[in-house]
Each structure stands twice: as C-alpha cells, then as structure tokens.
Design a protein around this motif. Structure first.
Motif, short mmCIF file in Angstrom:
data_model
loop_
_atom_site.label_atom_id
_atom_site.label_comp_id
_atom_site.label_asym_id
_atom_site.label_seq_id
_atom_site.Cartn_x
_atom_site.Cartn_y
_atom_site.Cartn_z
N GLY A 84 0.85 -1.19 0.00
CA GLY A 84 0.00 0.00 0.00
C GLY A 84 0.88 1.23 0.00
N THR A 85 0.28 2.39 0.16
CA THR A 85 1.05 3.63 0.18
C THR A 85 2.06 3.62 1.32
OG1 THR A 85 -0.84 4.80 -0.75
CG2 THR A 85 0.89 6.15 0.26
N ARG A 86 1.61 3.25 2.53
CA ARG A 86 2.50 3.19 3.68
C ARG A 86 2.49 1.82 4.35
NH1 ARG A 86 0.94 6.60 7.93
NH2 ARG A 86 2.95 6.01 8.81
N SER A 87 1.62 0.94 3.94
CA SER A 87 1.53 -0.37 4.58
C SER A 87 2.04 -1.46 3.65
CB SER A 87 0.08 -0.68 4.97
OG SER A 87 -0.73 -0.80 3.82
N ARG A 88 2.52 -2.52 4.27
CA ARG A 88 2.95 -3.71 3.55
C ARG A 88 2.38 -4.91 4.29
NH1 ARG A 88 4.17 0.35 1.44
NH2 ARG A 88 6.20 1.10 0.76
N VAL A 89 1.66 -5.77 3.59
CA VAL A 89 1.15 -7.01 4.18
C VAL A 89 2.18 -8.09 3.90
CG1 VAL A 89 -0.68 -8.75 4.13
CG2 VAL A 89 -1.25 -6.31 3.92
N LEU A 90 2.60 -8.75 4.97
CA LEU A 90 3.64 -9.77 4.88
C LEU A 90 3.08 -11.13 5.25
CD1 LEU A 90 6.51 -7.85 6.74
CD2 LEU A 90 5.94 -7.81 4.31
N GLU A 91 3.52 -12.15 4.53
CA GLU A 91 3.21 -13.54 4.85
C GLU A 91 4.46 -14.14 5.48
OE1 GLU A 91 0.28 -14.99 4.45
OE2 GLU A 91 -0.62 -13.27 3.42
N PHE A 92 4.29 -14.77 6.64
CA PHE A 92 5.41 -15.33 7.39
C PHE A 92 5.31 -16.85 7.46
CE2 PHE A 92 4.62 -11.14 9.21
CZ PHE A 92 5.88 -10.58 9.19
N GLU A 93 6.48 -17.50 7.51
CA GLU A 93 6.53 -18.93 7.76
C GLU A 93 7.80 -19.22 8.53
OE1 GLU A 93 5.08 -22.26 5.06
OE2 GLU A 93 7.27 -22.33 4.79
#
Length: 132
Positions: A84-93
């Motif tokens: 996003g503009t200031r957000s980042r969605v992260l997938e973790f494992e």
C-alpha cells in the motif's frame, strides 16, 4: 539505499534456539519466540524495501502448527504479499530445519530432510510516507 517496496520481496533469517529459551516440558519454546523472529525479518523487509525499519502494526492471523524446541534451528521467512502507500502485508513462515537427536547422544543433532512448518502468520507493517 531503498530498493522500493514490491510484492514478492523475500527475507529469510536462520537462528539456533538456545536451551535458555525452553520454558516447558520437552524443551518446548513459547510461541512468542517465533513471533520475535517474524518481527526481525519484517524489519529487514522494511529496511530493504523502504530504507526505514518501519513499525509492526498487527497480525491478522497466526497459526501454531508444530512445536519449536530448544536445540532446533529455525528458519523464518517474510514475503511481501501486498504493497500500500505506507503499509505492507507480509506472509510469514517459520520452519524447523535442524533438530536435536537426544536418542543418539546428549549433543547429537541433524538436518531434517523435510523441514517442519512450525508457525505461519500474516501481518502488516507501516513505513513513513514519501518525504517524511
């Protein structure tokens, strides 16, 4: 310098889990230990993508799938899923890639042929906006 946030950017850390972190019978380590590892890889993602450590805003999902034990070597990975503009969605494992083998001796250990997926999660980090 910043490489620009992009989907698919991946960061992986490996860490030996010391016996001093075992809190439960069977040398089990609490789930917060792995969440700390996820925070570390998220920080590196933010540094690489945005030139800033960023801030962890939230987890939308955490699944504890298998135990982590003292003496394990754990590999924690974060992948940028959305930008996003200031957000980042992260997938973790988090995967256990090595495990102690007390049946073979007090200090015996081995590399696992098939790593064990111990924890998965989805989280959101935020970074400063342009010009901040």
């Amino acid at each position: 310098m910043s490489g620009g946030a992009r989907e698919g950017l991946t960061v992986t850390h490996r860490r030996y889990v010391p016996y001093s972190h075992a809190h439960y019978a069977g040398d089990l380590v609490d789930g917060a230990y792995v969440l700390g590892l996820f925070g570390d890889v998220a920080t590196e993602v933010c540094i690489r993508a945005d030139g800033d450590e960023g801030l962890f805003a939230s987890y939308s999902d955490v699944q504890f799938r298998a135990p982590v034990r003292a003496g394990d070597v754990v590999e924690a990975t974060a992948v940028v899923a959305r930008v996003g503009t200031r957000s980042r969605v992260l997938e973790f494992e988090a995967r256990v890639v090595c495990r102690g083998r007390p049946d073979r001796g007090a200090s015996a250990a081995g590399v696992l042929d098939d790593p064990i997926v111990a924890v998965t999660a989805t989280g959101t980090v935020v970074v400063p906006g342009p010009g901040v």
